[in-house]
Design an enzyme around this catalytic site. Structure first.
Site, PDB file in Angstrom:
ATOM      1  N   ASP A 113       0.336  -0.934   0.009  1.00 23.16           N
ATOM      2  CA  ASP A 113       0.104  -0.019   0.365  1.00 23.16           C
ATOM      3  C   ASP A 113       0.885   0.797  -0.330  1.00 23.16           C
ATOM      4  O   ASP A 113       2.257   0.909   0.284  1.00 23.16           O
ATOM      5  CB  ASP A 113      -1.237   0.271   1.280  1.00 23.16           C
ATOM      6  CG  ASP A 113      -1.885   0.989   0.976  1.00 23.16           C
ATOM      7  OD1 ASP A 113      -3.370  -0.115   0.947  1.00 23.16           O
ATOM      8  OD2 ASP A 113      -2.170   2.062   1.195  1.00 23.16           O
ATOM      9  N   PHE A 172     -17.612 -10.127  -3.142  1.00 22.64           N
ATOM     10  CA  PHE A 172     -19.140 -10.650  -2.899  1.00 22.64           C
ATOM     11  C   PHE A 172     -18.743 -10.481  -1.509  1.00 22.64           C
ATOM     12  O   PHE A 172     -20.111  -9.876  -0.555  1.00 22.64           O
ATOM     13  CB  PHE A 172     -19.523 -11.576  -3.615  1.00 22.64           C
ATOM     14  CG  PHE A 172     -19.016 -11.532  -5.146  1.00 22.64           C
ATOM     15  CD1 PHE A 172     -20.430 -11.042  -6.130  1.00 22.64           C
ATOM     16  CD2 PHE A 172     -19.116 -12.658  -4.885  1.00 22.64           C
ATOM     17  CE1 PHE A 172     -20.668 -11.391  -6.619  1.00 22.64           C
ATOM     18  CE2 PHE A 172     -19.027 -13.487  -6.940  1.00 22.64           C
ATOM     19  CZ  PHE A 172     -19.541 -12.567  -7.663  1.00 22.64           C
ATOM     20  N   LEU A 173     -18.514  -9.428  -0.919  1.00 20.84           N
ATOM     21  CA  LEU A 173     -17.990  -9.556   0.625  1.00 20.84           C
ATOM     22  C   LEU A 173     -18.947  -8.590   1.107  1.00 20.84           C
ATOM     23  O   LEU A 173     -19.062  -7.591   0.343  1.00 20.84           O
ATOM     24  CB  LEU A 173     -16.877 -10.176   1.756  1.00 20.84           C
ATOM     25  CG  LEU A 173     -15.526  -8.637   0.884  1.00 20.84           C
ATOM     26  CD1 LEU A 173     -15.821  -7.327   1.887  1.00 20.84           C
ATOM     27  CD2 LEU A 173     -14.288  -9.445   1.912  1.00 20.84           C
ATOM     28  N   ASN A 188     -25.065  -6.554  -7.091  1.00 23.26           N
ATOM     29  CA  ASN A 188     -24.823  -5.315  -6.639  1.00 23.26           C
ATOM     30  C   ASN A 188     -26.750  -5.011  -7.700  1.00 23.26           C
ATOM     31  O   ASN A 188     -27.418  -4.572  -6.666  1.00 23.26           O
ATOM     32  CB  ASN A 188     -23.856  -4.545  -6.849  1.00 23.26           C
ATOM     33  CG  ASN A 188     -23.160  -5.346  -5.152  1.00 23.26           C
ATOM     34  OD1 ASN A 188     -23.251  -5.992  -4.484  1.00 23.26           O
ATOM     35  ND2 ASN A 188     -22.023  -4.012  -5.837  1.00 23.26           N
ATOM     36  N   ALA A 234     -38.197  -3.001   4.287  1.00 16.02           N
ATOM     37  CA  ALA A 234     -37.810  -1.269   4.347  1.00 16.02           C
ATOM     38  C   ALA A 234     -37.227  -0.565   4.759  1.00 16.02           C
ATOM     39  O   ALA A 234     -37.057  -0.950   6.056  1.00 16.02           O
ATOM     40  CB  ALA A 234     -39.979  -1.265   3.600  1.00 16.02           C
ATOM     41  N   CYS A 271     -20.636   0.816  -1.681  1.00 13.91           N
ATOM     42  CA  CYS A 271     -20.997  -0.002  -2.995  1.00 13.91           C
ATOM     43  C   CYS A 271     -22.368   0.098  -4.046  1.00 13.91           C
ATOM     44  O   CYS A 271     -21.530   0.188  -5.157  1.00 13.91           O
ATOM     45  CB  CYS A 271     -20.820  -1.643  -2.836  1.00 13.91           C
ATOM     46  SG  CYS A 271     -18.573  -2.262  -1.926  1.00 13.91           S
ATOM     47  N   LYS A 323     -22.986   3.554  -6.027  1.00 16.37           N
ATOM     48  CA  LYS A 323     -21.426   3.228  -6.286  1.00 16.37           C
ATOM     49  C   LYS A 323     -21.979   2.371  -7.495  1.00 16.37           C
ATOM     50  O   LYS A 323     -21.896   2.539  -8.902  1.00 16.37           O
ATOM     51  CB  LYS A 323     -20.416   3.250  -6.033  1.00 16.37           C
ATOM     52  CG  LYS A 323     -19.549   3.518  -6.710  1.00 16.37           C
ATOM     53  CD  LYS A 323     -18.062   3.476  -5.945  1.00 16.37           C
ATOM     54  CE  LYS A 323     -17.685   1.748  -5.930  1.00 16.37           C
ATOM     55  NZ  LYS A 323     -17.147   1.064  -6.708  1.00 16.37           N
ATOM     56  N   LYS A 346     -24.695   1.043   7.358  1.00 20.17           N
ATOM     57  CA  LYS A 346     -25.314  -0.005   8.040  1.00 20.17           C
ATOM     58  C   LYS A 346     -25.224  -0.494   9.286  1.00 20.17           C
ATOM     59  O   LYS A 346     -24.177   0.133  10.190  1.00 20.17           O
ATOM     60  CB  LYS A 346     -25.624  -1.411   6.817  1.00 20.17           C
ATOM     61  CG  LYS A 346     -24.473  -1.792   7.089  1.00 20.17           C
ATOM     62  CD  LYS A 346     -24.141  -2.740   5.796  1.00 20.17           C
ATOM     63  CE  LYS A 346     -23.119  -3.705   5.408  1.00 20.17           C
ATOM     64  NZ  LYS A 346     -23.364  -4.958   4.961  1.00 20.17           N
TER      65      LYS A 346
HETATM   66  C1  UDX Z   1     -23.086  -5.178  -0.891  1.00 23.89           C
HETATM   67  C2  UDX Z   1     -23.671  -6.376  -1.264  1.00 23.89           C
HETATM   68  O1  UDX Z   1     -24.680  -6.800  -0.593  1.00 23.89           O
HETATM   69  C3  UDX Z   1     -21.910  -7.283  -1.423  1.00 23.89           C
HETATM   70  O2  UDX Z   1     -21.831  -8.376  -2.070  1.00 23.89           O
HETATM   71  C4  UDX Z   1     -21.006  -6.544  -2.102  1.00 23.89           C
HETATM   72  O3  UDX Z   1     -19.821  -7.749  -2.543  1.00 23.89           O
HETATM   73  C5  UDX Z   1     -20.167  -5.286  -1.332  1.00 23.89           C
HETATM   74  O4  UDX Z   1     -21.721  -4.457  -1.773  1.00 23.89           O
HETATM   75  P1  UDX Z   1     -22.194  -4.016   1.639  1.00 23.89           P
HETATM   76  O5  UDX Z   1     -22.378  -2.676   0.574  1.00 23.89           O
HETATM   77  O6  UDX Z   1     -21.904  -3.574   2.546  1.00 23.89           O
HETATM   78  O7  UDX Z   1     -22.882  -5.480   0.406  1.00 23.89           O
HETATM   79  O8  UDX Z   1     -24.017  -4.135   2.392  1.00 23.89           O
HETATM   80  P2  UDX Z   1     -25.363  -4.465   2.548  1.00 23.89           P
HETATM   81  O9  UDX Z   1     -25.528  -5.795   3.621  1.00 23.89           O
HETATM   82  O10 UDX Z   1     -25.435  -4.880   1.010  1.00 23.89           O
HETATM   83  O11 UDX Z   1     -26.057  -3.093   2.542  1.00 23.89           O
HETATM   84  C6  UDX Z   1     -26.242  -2.584   1.693  1.00 23.89           C
HETATM   85  C7  UDX Z   1     -27.432  -1.106   1.737  1.00 23.89           C
HETATM   86  O12 UDX Z   1     -28.445  -1.280   1.668  1.00 23.89           O
HETATM   87  C8  UDX Z   1     -27.300  -0.886   3.597  1.00 23.89           C
HETATM   88  O13 UDX Z   1     -27.480   0.521   3.679  1.00 23.89           O
HETATM   89  C9  UDX Z   1     -28.456  -1.501   4.131  1.00 23.89           C
HETATM   90  O14 UDX Z   1     -28.744  -0.975   5.536  1.00 23.89           O
HETATM   91  C10 UDX Z   1     -29.938  -1.376   2.570  1.00 23.89           C
HETATM   92  N1  UDX Z   1     -30.671  -2.600   2.975  1.00 23.89           N
HETATM   93  C11 UDX Z   1     -30.282  -4.301   2.808  1.00 23.89           C
HETATM   94  C12 UDX Z   1     -31.581  -2.479   3.099  1.00 23.89           C
HETATM   95  O15 UDX Z   1     -32.155  -1.001   2.993  1.00 23.89           O
HETATM   96  N2  UDX Z   1     -32.909  -3.989   3.202  1.00 23.89           N
HETATM   97  C13 UDX Z   1     -32.172  -4.566   3.004  1.00 23.89           C
HETATM   98  O16 UDX Z   1     -33.156  -5.459   2.736  1.00 23.89           O
HETATM   99  C14 UDX Z   1     -30.867  -4.633   3.293  1.00 23.89           C
END
Ligand code: UDX
Length: 437
Positions: free
Chosen positions: A35, A155-156, A211, A255, A263, A266, A323
């Site tokens: 890095d 996909f994490l 996504n 909801a 992610c 974007k 989140k």
């Molecule tokens: C996401 C994808 O899930 C992951 O596979 C990818 O690699 C990166 O992007 P992440 O951004 O860490 O992961 O969070 P995620 O758990 O997917 O939640 C994204 C957003 O959706 C959060 O703001 C969460 O609060 C919101 N969300 C999620 C909802 O509003 N309702 C849901 O039912 C689920």
């Protein structure tokens, strides 16, 4: 532990890079995390993590202590690794297009400092077609003999990144030859996890489409929530009933005020740009983005309507992280919502269990001018005209709502995450406004 070959990780201090580096080291690979941020490398060597991710700190310490995880600012240290993961950021440009410049420069730098060929495995989320373009870019510069490009999307999820590394839903590898793809998949393929070996373009698009699908699912349920409010239905029950169909499943049907974070939004915008460039319309995906943006305005309008305007009103906001279980505020919905409140003339006090100051949220001092930071939800609520819930932290579910009511000047809770039972709050004399309930 058996010592395996060395792997390199470029962007080794980011969310994807550090998890990748520490987990591969735990598996016995010598992980060389490269890095350019030497200050952060020093921090990590002194025990200070660049961000919070459950289980990561212990893993980093353990693998640093046994010498399998090393950090470096010298690209030449990557020479001993035959496989190098590219985990640099691909931030959104104002147009929505993903800026892949860091991926290009990282690969060029790696290639220029090698004597033999490495597999450069792109973990960063890049638009479909990028691997092919990078291969041509290397060819033009006479570097193809030193770097062969592979796509291996990540996909994490933040907050469960380490767990997701050990138990991924699938492993997708895009490469021009099956042999190369197998080599990459062979680094770590836990039993029972589906492996898809495919082309560059398929792998790149699988990441974006996944996504975009998750984002669309959230926007879908948020749209149904609008009608629930009009007809007296409860979106939580409706969502449960929909999710019981195994063809739909219950995930991503919560909801609220929509998706945010670094992610989903974007990547959706980047996919929309890819459609534009291909001169094709993406009506469904455009709508998913619009519904999400609208959600952030709706919640402010709800508050405004309840209070008869926001000028001079004091609002307590619970939740800054995009989140729960993360200290990440990058592209969090909370930022634009708080900015809307401020520009409507309200004063804002925020609380987040893990982010107690702009510095802890890695925000610039002037990002949220005039906002106060409270040490507890009760301190935030003290004397305020409303409590606005923006992140579904588990501790907010456990709050003593009677005490919260006593703290508030006006007993109004607007809940963007639907974490309470309407009946219980009504009994306490709290005016409770959720989303779609
Ligand atoms: C996401 C994808 O899930 C992951 O596979 C990818 O690699 C990166 O992007 P992440 O951004 O860490 O992961 O969070 P995620 O758990 O997917 O939640 C994204 C957003 O959706 C959060 O703001 C969460 O609060 C919101 N969300 C999620 C909802 O509003 N309702 C849901 O039912 C689920």
């Amino acid at each position: 532990m058996e010592k395996k070959t060395a792997v390199g990780i470029v962007g080794g201090l980011g969310h994807i890079g550090l998890i990748q580096a520490a987990c591969l080291a735990k598996l016995g690979y010598k992980s060389i995390a490269y890095d350019i941020n030497s200050a952060k490398i020093k921090d990590i060597q002194r025990g200070k993590m660049p961000f919070y991710e459950p289980g990561l700190e212990e893993l980093v310490h353990e693998t640093m202590d046994n010498g399998l995880l090393v950090f470096t600012t010298r690209v030449t240290d990557l020479q001993e690794a035959e496989m190098i993961f590219i985990c640099t950021g691909t931030p959104a440009l104002p147009s929505g297009e993903a800026d892949t410049s860091q991926v290009y420069s990282a690969i060029e730098e790696v290639a220029r400092h090698r004597s033999n060929q490495a597999l450069v495995i792109i973990k960063s989320t890049v638009p479909a077609g990028t691997c092919r373009k990078i291969a041509a870019f290397l060819q033009e510069r006479d570097l193809a003999a030193r770097a062969a490009v592979v796509s291996c999307p990540e996909f994490l999820r933040e907050g469960s990144g380490v767990q997701d590394f050990w138990k991924p839903s699938r492993i997708v590898v895009g490469a021009p030859s099956r042999e190369t793809a197998e080599k990459v998949a062979g680094l770590y393929s836990p039993p029972g996890i589906p492996i898809l070996l495919t082309t560059w373009e398929n792998a790149e698009l699988i990441k974006h489409a996944s996504n975009a699908f998750l984002a669309s699912k959230i926007s879908f349920i948020n749209e149904i929530a609008l009608l629930c409010e009009q007809v007296g239905a409860d979106i939580r029950v409706v969502s449960r009933g929909i999710g019981l169909d195994p063809r739909i499943n219950p995930h991503f049907l919560e909801a609220g005020i929509g998706f945010s974070g670094p992610c989903l939004e974007k990547d959706l915008k980047s996919l929309l740009r890819q459609f534009q460039e291909a001169k094709k319309e993406a009506k469904l995906l455009e709508a998913a983005l619009r519904v999400n943006e609208e959600k952030r305005r709706e919640i402010v309008h709800k508050l405004q309507a309840k209070l008869g305007g926001l000028r001079g009103r004091r609002i307590a906001v619970l939740g800054m992280a995009f989140k729960p279980q993360t200290d990440d505020v990058r592209d969090s919905h909370s930022l634009p919502i708080i900015k809307q409140l401020l520009s409507a003339g309200a004063s804002v006090t925020v609380h987040d269990p893990w982010i107690k100051s702009p510095r802890e949220g890695r925000l610039a001092e002037n990002d949220l001018p005039g906002v106060e930071w409270a040490s507890s939800p009760h301190a935030a609520a003290q004397g305020k005209d409303a409590l606005l819930i923006l992140t579904a932290w588990p501790e907010y579910r456990e709050l003593d709502l009677k005490q919260i009511k006593d703290c508030l000047a006006v007993p109004l809770i607007v809940d963007g995450r639907n974490i309470y039972e309407s009946g219980q709050l009504r009994e306490l004399g709290i005016d409770y406004q959720g989303v779609g309930i």
